[in-house]
Design an enzyme around this catalytic site. Sequence first.
Site, PDB file in Angstrom:
ATOM      1  N   LEU A   3       1.061  -1.186  -0.048  1.00  0.00           N
ATOM      2  CA  LEU A   3       0.071  -0.054   0.041  1.00  0.00           C
ATOM      3  C   LEU A   3       0.973   1.269   0.096  1.00  0.00           C
ATOM      4  O   LEU A   3       0.323   2.254  -0.090  1.00  0.00           O
ATOM      5  CB  LEU A   3      -1.021   0.109   1.219  1.00  0.00           C
ATOM      6  CG  LEU A   3      -2.042  -1.089   1.086  1.00  0.00           C
ATOM      7  CD1 LEU A   3      -2.769  -0.924   2.303  1.00  0.00           C
ATOM      8  CD2 LEU A   3      -2.963  -1.032  -0.020  1.00  0.00           C
TER       9      LEU A   3
ATOM     10  N   LYS B 238       3.575   2.064   2.408  1.00  0.00           N
ATOM     11  CA  LYS B 238       3.766   2.459   3.805  1.00  0.00           C
ATOM     12  C   LYS B 238       4.931   3.434   3.856  1.00  0.00           C
ATOM     13  O   LYS B 238       5.048   4.453   4.507  1.00  0.00           O
ATOM     14  CB  LYS B 238       4.193   1.415   4.620  1.00  0.00           C
ATOM     15  CG  LYS B 238       2.906   0.708   5.251  1.00  0.00           C
ATOM     16  CD  LYS B 238       3.083  -0.081   6.771  1.00  0.00           C
ATOM     17  CE  LYS B 238       4.091  -1.348   6.248  1.00  0.00           C
ATOM     18  NZ  LYS B 238       3.471  -2.429   5.754  1.00  0.00           N
TER      19      LYS B 238
ATOM     20  N   GLN C 145     -12.260  -1.932   8.858  1.00  0.00           N
ATOM     21  CA  GLN C 145     -12.541  -2.202  10.233  1.00  0.00           C
ATOM     22  C   GLN C 145     -11.841  -3.380  11.004  1.00  0.00           C
ATOM     23  O   GLN C 145     -11.673  -3.590  12.105  1.00  0.00           O
ATOM     24  CB  GLN C 145     -14.269  -2.575  10.164  1.00  0.00           C
ATOM     25  CG  GLN C 145     -15.043  -1.160   9.802  1.00  0.00           C
ATOM     26  CD  GLN C 145     -16.402  -1.684   9.694  1.00  0.00           C
ATOM     27  OE1 GLN C 145     -17.035  -2.252  10.458  1.00  0.00           O
ATOM     28  NE2 GLN C 145     -16.946  -1.063   8.688  1.00  0.00           N
TER      29      GLN C 145
ATOM     30  N   CYS D  51      28.086  -1.010 -12.076  1.00  0.00           N
ATOM     31  CA  CYS D  51      28.656  -2.375 -11.379  1.00  0.00           C
ATOM     32  C   CYS D  51      28.743  -3.681 -12.520  1.00  0.00           C
ATOM     33  O   CYS D  51      29.772  -3.267 -13.196  1.00  0.00           O
ATOM     34  CB  CYS D  51      27.810  -2.587 -10.277  1.00  0.00           C
ATOM     35  SG  CYS D  51      28.794  -3.663  -8.933  1.00  0.00           S
TER      36      CYS D  51
ATOM     37  N   HIS E 118      27.848   2.298  -7.092  1.00  0.00           N
ATOM     38  CA  HIS E 118      25.991   2.343  -7.493  1.00  0.00           C
ATOM     39  C   HIS E 118      25.866   4.075  -7.289  1.00  0.00           C
ATOM     40  O   HIS E 118      25.295   4.346  -6.376  1.00  0.00           O
ATOM     41  CB  HIS E 118      25.409   1.568  -6.598  1.00  0.00           C
ATOM     42  CG  HIS E 118      25.477   0.157  -6.918  1.00  0.00           C
ATOM     43  ND1 HIS E 118      24.837  -0.411  -7.796  1.00  0.00           N
ATOM     44  CD2 HIS E 118      26.418  -0.847  -6.462  1.00  0.00           C
ATOM     45  CE1 HIS E 118      25.090  -2.038  -7.755  1.00  0.00           C
ATOM     46  NE2 HIS E 118      26.140  -2.044  -6.848  1.00  0.00           N
TER      47      HIS E 118
ATOM     48  N   GLU F 251      23.106   5.233  -8.237  1.00  0.00           N
ATOM     49  CA  GLU F 251      21.721   5.522  -8.171  1.00  0.00           C
ATOM     50  C   GLU F 251      21.444   5.402  -6.997  1.00  0.00           C
ATOM     51  O   GLU F 251      20.303   6.012  -6.503  1.00  0.00           O
ATOM     52  CB  GLU F 251      21.061   4.129  -8.863  1.00  0.00           C
ATOM     53  CG  GLU F 251      21.079   2.963  -8.216  1.00  0.00           C
ATOM     54  CD  GLU F 251      22.366   2.322  -8.631  1.00  0.00           C
ATOM     55  OE1 GLU F 251      23.404   2.886  -8.882  1.00  0.00           O
ATOM     56  OE2 GLU F 251      22.366   0.943  -8.264  1.00  0.00           O
TER      57      GLU F 251
HETATM   58  N1  GLN Z   1      28.345  -9.488  -9.743  1.00  0.00           N
HETATM   59  C1  GLN Z   1      29.254  -8.499  -9.788  1.00  0.00           C
HETATM   60  C2  GLN Z   1      30.151  -8.424  -8.433  1.00  0.00           C
HETATM   61  O1  GLN Z   1      29.896  -9.023  -7.497  1.00  0.00           O
HETATM   62  C3  GLN Z   1      28.532  -7.235  -9.753  1.00  0.00           C
HETATM   63  C4  GLN Z   1      27.771  -6.911  -8.515  1.00  0.00           C
HETATM   64  C5  GLN Z   1      26.617  -5.435  -8.945  1.00  0.00           C
HETATM   65  O2  GLN Z   1      26.450  -5.228 -10.046  1.00  0.00           O
HETATM   66  N2  GLN Z   1      26.326  -5.052  -7.723  1.00  0.00           N
HETATM   67  O3  GLN Z   1      31.455  -7.789  -8.473  1.00  0.00           O
END
Ligand code: GLN
Length: 533
Positions: free
Chosen positions: A15, A17, A193, A382, A508, A510
């Site tokens: 939902l 949260k 309810q 990655c 990463h 992101e």
């Molecule tokens: N599998 C790869 C590693 O362990 C890349 C990991 C990932 O993309 N987060 O290095």
Amino acid sequence: MAKYIFVTGGVTSSLGKGIIAASLAKLLQARGLGVTIQKFDPYINVDPGTLNPYEHGECYVTEDGAETDLDLGHYERFLNRPTSQANNVTTGRIYQTVINKERAGAYLGKTVQVIPHITDEIKRRATLLEKENNYDIIITEIGGTVGDIESLPYLEALRQLRRELGKENCVVIHLTLIPYLKAAKELKTKPTQHSVKELLQAGIQPDILVCRTEYHLPKELKEKLALFCNVDENSVIEAIDAETIYDVPLLMLKEKLDKIVLKKLNIKNNLEPDLNSWKEFLGKLKNPTKEVNIALVGKYNELQDAYKSIYESFIHAGSINECKVNVFPIHSEMLESGEADAKLKNMDGILVAPGFGERGIAGKLEAIRYVRENKIPFFGICLGMQCAVVEFCKNVLGIKGSNSTEVDPKTSEPVIDLMPEQKNITTKGGTMRLGSYNCKVSKNSISYKAYGKTDISERHRHRYEFNNKYLERMEDAGMMAVGTNPESGLVEIIELKDHPFFVGVQYHPELKSTVENPHPLFVSFIKAALHSK
Ligand code: GLN
């Protein structure tokens, strides 16, 4: 002393949260209050790091290297503040602590039981953040749905905590669903309810009901809910389906959720929430002047949540560029039989996603060959970066057997190899290279232009790395290591010379993109995609 808000969920899962908690936190933060959010997950895994993305979506990594639930990503994206290990607790972690204490003899001969030992540990964790920081308000999201066997110890701990803290210091918000029955043309309150009854059975009377609904709730329905669920009439809040999750703080503002909470917590705050930058972001998001098509090449595409932070980063980067980003999830296995060129031909940019294991690698290599040869903007994250190296070594350097030892442990050309400190690790939980590491960026690079500085730090989650034995040959042929870790020399960023935008990162990005701070590499990638159109 901090005040506490607990968010429970009823009727069904999913939902939102996390979004409600993050939106309320945003409103309180915009009123100048110090707020944090934590998530309690009822599963027995110690952390979600060992979970397949198909189970609970992406594993979100914090600065301090904790592998956590993806809701922490929402908290960071909304609040623009980092979270840490302490912000995510699981049943596994609770039991692990209690069992370790038992083995150490800390319970002095007592029988160790769910009440009081497990509940005491839940309460200790629930109030831990207060001891570490000066928060005015701590919001705790309790995962799962009331009525689940697994949630019971959490509800019992909440009942006790509320009794100890007093109602004016501890508010319970129950998020529930008001389904619409098409045949009867009616919104239904009965499931709510029942779920409130379930909470009452655990000794908890919710203070506020937040009701997810597809249609506006008529006044009479709110009155009925208030009467039957024993809450104030102004405390039945409508949470109507939104166009984007980023609308929810403003919808909650309209419903006065923040004011009602502050009143119940007896906090005086007459400021108007300052949401100017948020509104500016939304304005641009909803009024794009251009658009781009981006392929997200991955292998967990069936479940959007598996790449949650990447999708959100595109939203942030799109807004600042006033550009609608159409993300097309493309299953890498579909690119394996030589149709990469045809399948990718309408794309203005391609992102190759993170991942683990051998499945789908060949398709990722094909996608990368296509963007390299056709000078289409490429962003590899990655595993995506690792694949870019393998593809380059294979097809440009002509090192035929090039591979990652993750894919072929016996390869004669391990251009991507296990990090030395990983070689003797046999257990899986929490043993990757995790969390924030420094990176030095070369001035003559696309990445430097994006970041505008040479010293950056980014979050990691991997075991394999670029094998520096191949560095010289690779750079001589035009693939440059433009970002390295100053302490270990590990390659963090690779770029192709003579390509408009070909960037692979071992980390990463992101995980650090927020509404107020879109990630510079995502922003530049979208710019490059616009340019290549
Ligand atoms: N599998 C790869 C590693 O362990 C890349 C990991 C990932 O993309 N987060 O290095």
